[in-house]
Design an enzyme around this catalytic site. Sequence first.
Site, short mmCIF file in Angstrom:
data_model
loop_
_atom_site.label_atom_id
_atom_site.label_comp_id
_atom_site.label_asym_id
_atom_site.label_seq_id
_atom_site.Cartn_x
_atom_site.Cartn_y
_atom_site.Cartn_z
N ASP A 12 -53.92 -24.73 21.84
CA ASP A 12 -55.10 -25.63 22.53
C ASP A 12 -56.44 -25.18 21.76
OD1 ASP A 12 -56.28 -27.35 24.49
OD2 ASP A 12 -57.34 -25.66 25.37
N SER A 13 -57.44 -25.81 22.06
CA SER A 13 -58.85 -25.49 21.69
C SER A 13 -59.30 -24.34 22.26
CB SER A 13 -59.78 -26.67 21.98
OG SER A 13 -59.91 -27.06 23.34
N CYS A 76 -52.74 -29.55 24.27
CA CYS A 76 -54.05 -30.33 24.20
C CYS A 76 -54.06 -31.89 24.02
CB CYS A 76 -54.87 -29.85 22.96
SG CYS A 76 -56.50 -30.23 22.59
N CYS A 197 -57.16 -33.63 30.45
CA CYS A 197 -57.43 -32.95 29.48
C CYS A 197 -56.82 -31.36 30.15
CB CYS A 197 -58.97 -32.47 29.36
SG CYS A 197 -59.64 -30.90 28.70
N THR A 198 -56.03 -30.51 29.38
CA THR A 198 -55.62 -29.45 29.89
C THR A 198 -56.28 -28.08 30.50
OG1 THR A 198 -55.25 -28.53 27.51
CG2 THR A 198 -53.27 -29.71 28.49
N1 DGL Z 1 -57.97 -29.04 26.51
C1 DGL Z 1 -58.06 -29.85 25.54
C2 DGL Z 1 -57.54 -31.45 26.04
O1 DGL Z 1 -56.36 -31.47 26.81
C3 DGL Z 1 -59.15 -29.88 24.65
C4 DGL Z 1 -60.84 -29.78 25.29
C5 DGL Z 1 -61.74 -29.81 24.45
O2 DGL Z 1 -61.72 -28.74 23.65
O3 DGL Z 1 -62.55 -30.56 24.08
O4 DGL Z 1 -58.17 -32.27 25.57
#
Ligand code: DGL
Length: 258
Positions: A12-13, A76, A197-198
């Site tokens: 993930d990010s 993500c 968003c996770t």
């Molecule tokens: N957790 C990620 C998602 O599900 C990314 C959030 C981000 O880095 O902007 O979209």
Amino acid sequence: MSAATRPIGVFDSGIGGLSVLQALQSALPHEHFVYWADSGHAPYGEKGDVFVRQRSLAIAQHLIDQHHIKALVVACNTATAAAIHELRTQYPQLPLIGVEPALKPAIALSRTQRIGVIGTRGTLGSDKFHRLLSSLEGQAEFIVQPCNGLALAIEESTHIAASASSEKITALLRGYTGQMGAFGHGPGQIDTLVLGCTHYPFISDLLRVHTGPNVHYIDTGAPVARQTRRLLNAAGTLNTSTELGDLQLFTTGDLDSF
Ligand code: DGL
């Protein structure tokens, strides 16, 4: 190392994918996992597709070369929207599992048929998401709200004081939920909210202050874990050990906060 004992890569990010990892570990306790938090490059949601695709391909290659992963979970929504197609093209043999806002389960659960969807600008502005929305046209009304800055505020909560962090997150949530309209179970109210968003499952308590206690929240951890099991089963690489699996965590950001 036999194929079955190799780890599953998850990335993930940043910390958001840990909400998916929890579901994976509970559904697949005998599997080994390598989790990659790309916190040094977060947030993905406001950086654009080219950047997110480039990071996703680099992380996948690294996990394959250095950790010999047997499957990859893109934990993500933003990276899935931007890069799952290229990942599948690049690694046709690798079982790949992505995440996307769970709109269909939301339709099944909602009674008012007014469903809120929150996520990053990258996810909710993507062609992939728009195709999903159009495929469900007429089945419910979706109130789609990009939440710029929210994933970053959640990411930052790992290294700033708890009170300052929850104040910042609360201010963002007040603004975004305020724009979506009324939440509740009455006619015309949003009774179901898709967490697209996770990172967001980690702030569900703060979110409840704005939506009220009874709105359904839908995240993707459990379905992603089920799909991962299905793909491993089909590939014949489920780990049949009776020992609990290992977890290795890596970050491109600050190790202490992580
Ligand atoms: N957790 C990620 C998602 O599900 C990314 C959030 C981000 O880095 O902007 O979209």
